[in-house]
Enzyme design. Structure first.
Site, PDB file in Angstrom:
ATOM      1  N   GLU A 131     -69.546 -17.386 110.632  1.00 25.65           N
ATOM      2  CA  GLU A 131     -70.855 -16.991 111.278  1.00 25.65           C
ATOM      3  C   GLU A 131     -71.184 -15.452 111.279  1.00 25.65           C
ATOM      4  OE1 GLU A 131     -73.003 -19.395 111.823  1.00 25.65           O
ATOM      5  OE2 GLU A 131     -71.908 -21.099 111.876  1.00 25.65           O
ATOM      6  N   CYS A 168     -67.230 -12.940  97.841  1.00 23.32           N
ATOM      7  CA  CYS A 168     -67.871 -12.790  99.331  1.00 23.32           C
ATOM      8  C   CYS A 168     -67.285 -11.434  99.813  1.00 23.32           C
ATOM      9  CB  CYS A 168     -67.437 -13.697 100.289  1.00 23.32           C
ATOM     10  SG  CYS A 168     -68.613 -15.435  99.835  1.00 23.32           S
TER      11      CYS A 168
END
Ligand SMILES: [Zn+2]
Ligand SMILES: [Zn+2]
Length: 174
Positions: A131, A168
């Site tokens: 998140e 990422c």
């Protein structure tokens, strides 16, 4: 230096939160601190669904963002939802500053299994980093081992690592 601040949502074991900090610090390379107060999520409760609207919680959390906050991550144990889904493990504001995760459906007990604190901790770490990754504008990753892989069931969470894949990681730490 700006800090990732963890905000307890409702009743959460303090040790559990403090435990999250070192791992999150290592993966995201930012200092992490637990906010010494908690947010009562009752305002976000939906009587019919018996769940808590995570977007409402995020909106309320925004009022608690201080200038020294890098990101604010709410950590709770209540059942979260957004209107279009049965439930969510967590929700984030893309690009920041707030995200929220819940351990409610990360507990083995939820599935009628024996409690496993270590597994719950692992899942919580992955969801927390996932998140926060969204608050850094990361979208879902195709690499199933990457913590940014989309996962709508705990089995999928268990398959992923608690770290970011090279793609990422490079995107947020060039
Ligand atoms: Zn996601
Ligand atoms: Zn990835």
């Amino acid at each position: 230096m700006k800090t990732l601040r963890l905000l307890p949502i409702g009743n959460v074991d303090d040790r559990f939160l403090k435990d999250l900090c070192p791992v999150v610090e290592e993966v995201l390379r930012v200092p992490c601190k637990v906010i010494p107060t908690h947010l009562d999520p009752e305002f976000a409760f939906h009587g019919e669904r018996q769940q808590y609207h995570s977007s409402d919680i995020l909106r309320r959390m925004q009022t608690l963002v201080t200038p020294d906050s890098w990101r604010v991550l709410g950590v709770g144990m209540v059942d979260l939802y957004i209107p279009i889904l049965t439930f969510v493990f967590g929700e984030a504001q893309m690009g920041g500053p707030c995200a929220v995760v819940s351990g409610h459906r990360l507990r083995q007990e939820f599935y009628g299994l024996t409690s496993d604190r270590k597994l719950l901790r692992q899942r919580m770490i992955k969801e927390a980093i996932h998140e926060v990754g969204h608050t850094l504008d990361l979208t879902h990753c195709d690499d199933y081992r990457c913590v940014m892989a989309s996962s709508h069931a705990v089995e999928w969470i268990d398959l992923k690592d608690s770290s970011l894949c090279t793609t990422c990681r490079t995107a947020i730490m060039p």
